[in-house]
Design an enzyme around this catalytic site. Structure first.
Site, mmCIF file in Angstrom:
data_model
loop_
_atom_site.group_PDB
_atom_site.id
_atom_site.type_symbol
_atom_site.label_atom_id
_atom_site.label_comp_id
_atom_site.label_asym_id
_atom_site.label_seq_id
_atom_site.Cartn_x
_atom_site.Cartn_y
_atom_site.Cartn_z
ATOM 1 C CG ASN A 236 -3.203 2.480 2.951
ATOM 2 O OD1 ASN A 236 -2.738 1.506 2.363
ATOM 3 N ND2 ASN A 236 -2.485 3.223 3.767
ATOM 4 C CE1 TYR B 263 5.476 4.136 -0.565
ATOM 5 C CE2 TYR B 263 4.259 2.484 -1.793
ATOM 6 C CZ TYR B 263 4.446 3.233 -0.646
ATOM 7 O OH TYR B 263 3.613 3.046 0.421
ATOM 8 C CG HIS C 20 1.362 -2.466 1.454
ATOM 9 N ND1 HIS C 20 0.010 -2.291 1.590
ATOM 10 C CD2 HIS C 20 1.936 -1.366 1.974
ATOM 11 C CE1 HIS C 20 -0.227 -1.120 2.166
ATOM 12 N NE2 HIS C 20 0.930 -0.539 2.420
#
Ligand code: NDP
Length: 484
Positions: free
Chosen positions: A127, A337, A54
């Site tokens: 997404n 993350y 990303h």
């Protein structure tokens, strides 16, 4: 001192910003020109590491407004009153390409939303597709290696891509969506967003339900034809970024309606698909969409690096009323993350203006690199304490849940990789099916080993015999007898 004087980063006025200090007018340059040294050194450090996935993104500010009170399902404070508005920030992205890569490639699009609620930040990090390629985080680094550049040629490697997918049949559903028309959205405004995973909602009484998020675009779904996308990738690689910025700048604010699907906790044991398997959807015939509210993007970032590049989203950024599910992909992301942000932006990334909650932050965390927010000043820095430091609130505890089973490394027991990929194929029109097959055939042609192509054809065939047969024909191969 005049406000308009050029200064160094330590605030001292700069006498000359066009000519470095040299011994004589031909040089050499003197090391005592500390303004020059600092200017060059800072420039060398302008980039933080780009995201491993990303990397290329575009962001916007906006608000979320509740249109339907669902407080019977969740105590999440920002959802509990019709008309309540919560500021939010979104970052859209492609997945595989680097920071400068083209926007109009075939790739899932990241759809990461940060709600600045009155009880802290809540991130939905999804997404533009409702499912994912794999269902266990342990496969993620291998999967992404196949999407990135080959270590020898530094080129994308279709053989690696299809080798991995053909050995990971759970990817079939997402591969089918990716290769369909929706694999290349017309703009970031003309696509849906999904939380993808199943999450838990908990109400004030402590009662839980399972939930899935759907952001439906109010602009309508629009996609790019393959040749248009390829042309744009050359002519204007920032096409999507530009479109979003210009639309917002012109006051044409894009909006999405947020819906949820709600599943009673007990259904999870008997539902025909494993509801925690992120390669599967819940059929909307079984769990219809329920409206929650509206997200409107109405303000562009003032500074790309400060707001978009430094934005950090994590699916573990929860508020009371929203919790994790046992989804194995989600469980891995809960760690990965935040860990990526600590590495990429720093341990105090949550204190940066774009990530900082708009509600108070009171805790006993101190210090760390780049602690620039006062660091708690002289307030009490440990707990328990006798100095009226911040206290936990038992009503905000995560809900208790039962766990059982033998600890082991085990595959999901619902190994149906094919039904939903087939359902998708069957809901497409003949024109959409023809383009899907053409896209897949084109993507698989360069695969070096026939064995990989045949394995993958078998998966398409199991989803729908027509699907597999058409791809086999396109590749000039026969469907393997053993899958028929
Ligand atoms: P439904 O007929 O109830 O729903 C079909 C869903 O597919 C709708 O969300 C529709 O919404 C979406 N859809 C329509 N055309 C396409 C397309 N060309 N590409 C991708 N999505 C499309 O059926 P089910 O809920 O039983 O699901 C059937 C299949 O639909 C699934 O196997 C899955 O592949 C796909 N799907 C399901 C979703 C879900 O959450 N259940 C979500 C998205 C896709 P819209 O046109 O507004 O996008």
């Amino acid at each position: 001192m005049s406000n308009n004087k050029l200064t160094t980063s330590w605030g001292s006025p700069v006498g000359d910003n066009q000519n470095s200090m040299t011994a004589g007018d031909r040089g050499p340059t003197l090391i005592q020109d500390v303004h020059l040294l600092e200017k060059l050194a800072h420039f060398n450090r302008e980039r933080v590491p780009e995201r491993v996935v990303h990397a290329k993104g575009a962001g916007a500010h906006g608000y979320f407004e509740v249109t339907n009170d669902l407080s019977k399902y969740t105590k999440a404070n920002f959802l509990n009153e019709v008309g309540k508005r919560t500021p939010m920030f979104i970052r859209f992205s492609t997945v595989a390409g680097e920071l400068g890569s083209a926007d109009t490639v075939r790739d899932p699009r990241g759809f990461a939303v940060k709600f600045y609620t009155e009880e802290g930040n809540y991130d939905i990090v999804g997404n533009n597709t409702p499912v994912f390629f794999i269902r266990d985080a342990i496969k993620f680094p291998d999967f992404i290696h196949t999407q990135k550049r080959d270590p020898k040629t530094h080129l994308k490697n279709p053989t690696a891509v299809w080798d991995f997918w053909s050995h990971s049949p759970e990817s079939l559903h997402q591969v089918s969506i990716l290769m369909s028309d929706r694999g290349i959205p017309a703009t970031l405004r003309h696509m849906h967003g999904f939380g993808s995973h199943t999450f838990k909602w908990v109400n004030k009484e402590g009662e839980a339900v399972w939930v899935k998020y759907h952001f439906k675009t109010e602009q309508g779904v629009k996609n790019l034809a393959v040749d248009t996308a390829a042309k744009l990738a050359g002519e204007n690689p920032d096409y999507h970024t530009e479109d979003l910025f210009n639309a917002i700048e012109a006051g044409d604010f894009p909006a999405w309606t947020l819906y949820v699907q709600i599943m009673p906790v007990e259904d999870a044991n008997t539902y025909r698909f494993d509801p925690f398997d992120v390669t599967k959807v819940w059929s909307q015939k079984d769990y219809p969409l329920i409206e929650v509210g509206r997200m409107v993007l109405n303000r562009n970032p003032e500074n790309y690096f400060a707001e978009v590049e430094q934005a950090t989203f994590s699916p573990g950024t929860f508020v009371p009323g929203v919790e994790a599910s046992p989804d194995k992909m989600l469980q891995g992301r809960l760690f990965a993350y935040a860990d990526a942000h600590r590495y990429r932006v720093g341990v105090n990334h949550n204190a940066l203006p774009i990530n900082r909650p708009q509600s108070p932050v009171n805790n006993y965390q101190r210090d760390g690199q780049m602690r620039f927010d006062g660091n708690g000043g002289g307030s009490v820095y440990y707990e328990p304490n006798s100095f009226s430091g911040p206290k936990e609130s038992p009503e905000d505890k995560t809900s208790a849940f039962a766990v059982s089973g033998v600890a082991d490394s085990v595959a999901y027991d619902h190994n149906d990789h094919y039904t939903q990929a087939g359902d998708l194929y069957r809901l497409l029109s003949e024109e959409e099916r023809a383009r899907l097959v053409e896209n897949i055939v084109g993507a698989m042609k360069p695969v070096a080993l026939e064995e990989i192509k045949l394995r993958q054809i078998g998966h398409f065939y199991k989803a729908d015999p027509e699907y597999g047969t058409r791809i086999a024909e396109g590749l000039g191969l026969a469907v393997p007898e053993e899958v028929k």
